[in-house]
Design a protein around this motif. Structure first.
Motif, PDB file in Angstrom:
ATOM      1  N   ALA A  31      28.299  36.411  70.266  1.00  0.00           N
ATOM      2  CA  ALA A  31      27.129  36.142  69.428  1.00  0.00           C
ATOM      3  C   ALA A  31      26.816  37.397  68.635  1.00  0.00           C
ATOM      4  O   ALA A  31      27.523  38.409  68.736  1.00  0.00           O
ATOM      5  CB  ALA A  31      25.933  35.736  70.300  1.00  0.00           C
ATOM      6  N   ALA A  32      25.755  37.344  67.838  1.00  0.00           N
ATOM      7  CA  ALA A  32      25.324  38.514  67.077  1.00  0.00           C
ATOM      8  C   ALA A  32      23.810  38.454  66.902  1.00  0.00           C
ATOM      9  O   ALA A  32      23.204  37.381  66.942  1.00  0.00           O
ATOM     10  CB  ALA A  32      26.006  38.576  65.713  1.00  0.00           C
ATOM     11  N   ALA A  61      29.891  32.931  57.016  1.00  0.00           N
ATOM     12  CA  ALA A  61      31.146  33.666  57.089  1.00  0.00           C
ATOM     13  C   ALA A  61      31.771  33.656  58.480  1.00  0.00           C
ATOM     14  O   ALA A  61      32.952  33.977  58.629  1.00  0.00           O
ATOM     15  CB  ALA A  61      30.926  35.109  56.647  1.00  0.00           C
ATOM     16  N   THR A  62      30.987  33.324  59.516  1.00  0.00           N
ATOM     17  CA  THR A  62      31.487  33.331  60.890  1.00  0.00           C
ATOM     18  C   THR A  62      31.099  32.025  61.579  1.00  0.00           C
ATOM     19  O   THR A  62      30.391  31.192  61.009  1.00  0.00           O
ATOM     20  CB  THR A  62      30.886  34.498  61.693  1.00  0.00           C
ATOM     21  N   GLN A  63      31.534  31.900  62.817  1.00  0.00           N
ATOM     22  CA  GLN A  63      31.099  30.794  63.665  1.00  0.00           C
ATOM     23  C   GLN A  63      30.209  31.279  64.801  1.00  0.00           C
ATOM     24  O   GLN A  63      29.921  30.530  65.736  1.00  0.00           O
ATOM     25  CB  GLN A  63      32.323  30.065  64.236  1.00  0.00           C
ATOM     26  N   LEU A  64      29.762  32.516  64.722  1.00  0.00           N
ATOM     27  CA  LEU A  64      28.943  33.088  65.782  1.00  0.00           C
ATOM     28  C   LEU A  64      27.533  32.509  65.773  1.00  0.00           C
ATOM     29  O   LEU A  64      26.983  32.228  64.707  1.00  0.00           O
ATOM     30  CB  LEU A  64      28.838  34.604  65.613  1.00  0.00           C
ATOM     31  N   PRO A  65      26.918  32.359  66.934  1.00  0.00           N
ATOM     32  CA  PRO A  65      25.468  32.113  66.978  1.00  0.00           C
ATOM     33  C   PRO A  65      24.725  33.421  66.759  1.00  0.00           C
ATOM     34  O   PRO A  65      25.240  34.498  67.087  1.00  0.00           O
ATOM     35  CB  PRO A  65      25.245  31.573  68.390  1.00  0.00           C
ATOM     36  N   PHE A  93      22.922  25.403  60.088  1.00  0.00           N
ATOM     37  CA  PHE A  93      23.877  25.818  61.118  1.00  0.00           C
ATOM     38  C   PHE A  93      23.387  25.320  62.484  1.00  0.00           C
ATOM     39  O   PHE A  93      22.918  26.110  63.310  1.00  0.00           O
ATOM     40  CB  PHE A  93      24.034  27.338  61.116  1.00  0.00           C
ATOM     41  N   PRO A  94      23.473  24.015  62.739  1.00  0.00           N
ATOM     42  CA  PRO A  94      22.916  23.440  63.969  1.00  0.00           C
ATOM     43  C   PRO A  94      23.448  24.121  65.228  1.00  0.00           C
ATOM     44  O   PRO A  94      24.656  24.317  65.377  1.00  0.00           O
ATOM     45  CB  PRO A  94      23.375  21.978  63.901  1.00  0.00           C
ATOM     46  N   GLY A  95      22.514  24.507  66.086  1.00  0.00           N
ATOM     47  CA  GLY A  95      22.869  25.107  67.356  1.00  0.00           C
ATOM     48  C   GLY A  95      23.289  26.555  67.296  1.00  0.00           C
ATOM     49  O   GLY A  95      23.595  27.157  68.335  1.00  0.00           O
ATOM     50  N   ARG A  96      23.280  27.155  66.098  1.00  0.00           N
ATOM     51  CA  ARG A  96      23.769  28.531  65.987  1.00  0.00           C
ATOM     52  C   ARG A  96      22.675  29.553  65.671  1.00  0.00           C
ATOM     53  O   ARG A  96      22.910  30.754  65.787  1.00  0.00           O
ATOM     54  CB  ARG A  96      24.875  28.616  64.931  1.00  0.00           C
ATOM     55  N   PHE A  97      21.508  29.094  65.262  1.00  0.00           N
ATOM     56  CA  PHE A  97      20.389  30.029  65.156  1.00  0.00           C
ATOM     57  C   PHE A  97      19.674  29.960  66.504  1.00  0.00           C
ATOM     58  O   PHE A  97      18.800  29.135  66.743  1.00  0.00           O
ATOM     59  CB  PHE A  97      19.460  29.648  64.007  1.00  0.00           C
TER      60      PHE A  97
END
Length: 322
Positions: A31-32, A61-65, A93-97
């Motif tokens: 994650a980030a 740009a990424t798939q990170l949450p 970005f569902p589920g990633r924030f």
């Protein structure tokens, strides 16, 4: 345990942070998170990109949450605007924030709008009101309030993806952590020695936070030698040695420079994890996990970010993911 990469807007221009976030994903970070400043801590750091613009680009740009900080007390940000910004990211970005950590703020960033800087008790009152406003807007309500932060007929027509992001509370002391336990969805604090962190965690749980999420931001200085790591920490991060009670009142980057002019490289050992040994970091992060921290965001305080990300991904993360 989720190990995340911390993107420091005070230290790097946004275009470089985008590249670093992508590199962190490739290296195996889970994650980030990023900071949210209007000013850097010191003129020598020299950057302060706008968090919300950057988050949209970084999540594309990424798939990170991701998670981030916000100070929604009605100075730089009104909570209705924070709610709108968070809802939009959640929808795109569902589920990633993952979370939004709310804090009472520092004069360094919030005084810029020319509304003064109240005492801590007033800032905390505004913080709790702001959390209530954000939650109500995310729940689809039309909000009217005549409190410390006025709101008139506010409604989000584009609400967050279900479920909405968690609202963490940011705390650096047991007193604040205990107060947050009663209303925040989780706790975000900053890495320190175990004997300093345990009272903060215990106070949060006693205050109503039992079973809630615990997040930690850890400052490290990765370098080829202990001496280099110490010098790097001193050069780039001595500004965070200022005690929280004083730091929240300093108004400019130049004042942080002046307040830390006598800090020595050896003084940084109480504030930054420093070692060239990967096993040192594996052990330290596992110890934080034993306190209950499920998300740990690692901030390398030096400018050698690419070397850090690659080395950490190669020599530290695999052991923590076992």
């Amino acid at each position: 345990m989720k190990i995340g990469f911390h993107a420091s807007h005070e230290q790097f221009p946004p275009e470089e942070l985008l590249k670093l976030a992508s590199l962190a994903q490739q290296a195996g970070f889970d994650a980030a998170m990023c900071s949210d400043h209007f000013h850097p801590w010191s003129p020598s750091q020299g950057q302060s990109g706008f968090t919300w613009s950057w988050l949209g680009a970084a999540m594309q740009a990424t798939q990170l949450p991701f998670g981030t900080m916000a100070i929604p007390g009605g100075w730089r940000y009104h909570p209705a605007i924070v709610a709108q910004a968070g809802a939009t990211l959640s929808r795109m970005f569902p589920g990633r924030f993952l979370w939004l950590a709310l804090g009472s703020g520092e004069a360094l960033n919030e005084r810029i709008v020319g509304q003064g800087w109240p005492e801590k008790a007033e800032r905390n009152r505004r913080l709790k009101e702001a959390a209530e406003i954000i939650r109500a807007l995310w729940a689809g309500e039309t909000v009217n309030r005549d409190g410390a932060i006025p709101v008139e007929d506010a409604r989000l027509y584009t609400g967050p993806h279900d479920p909405p992001p968690l609202l963490y509370g940011a705390a650096l002391s047991p007193e604040t952590a205990g107060w947050l336990g009663g209303w925040a969805d989780g706790l975000l604090t900053v890495g320190a020695k175990t004997e300093q962190l345990r009272p903060i965690v215990d106070a949060f749980r006693r205050g109503g936070g039992e079973g809630k999420k615990l997040g930690l931001q850890v400052h490290v200085s990765w370098a080829a030698s202990e001496e280099e790591a110490r010098e790097q920490a001193h050069t780039h991060w001595r500004f965070n040695v200022v005690p929280p009670g004083a730091a929240e009142l300093l108004r400019t980057p130049e004042q942080f420079d002046a307040a830390t002019s006598t800090v020595r490289p050896e003084d940084m050992e109480d504030y930054v994890l420093m070692s060239p040994d990967p096993a040192f970091y594996v052990e330290a992060l596992r110890e934080f996990r034993s306190l209950g921290f499920e998300e740990i965001y690692v901030h390398n305080v030096g400018t050698n970010q690419r070397e850090f990300v690659e080395a950490f991904g190669r020599e530290v993360l695999p052991h923590l993911h076992e």
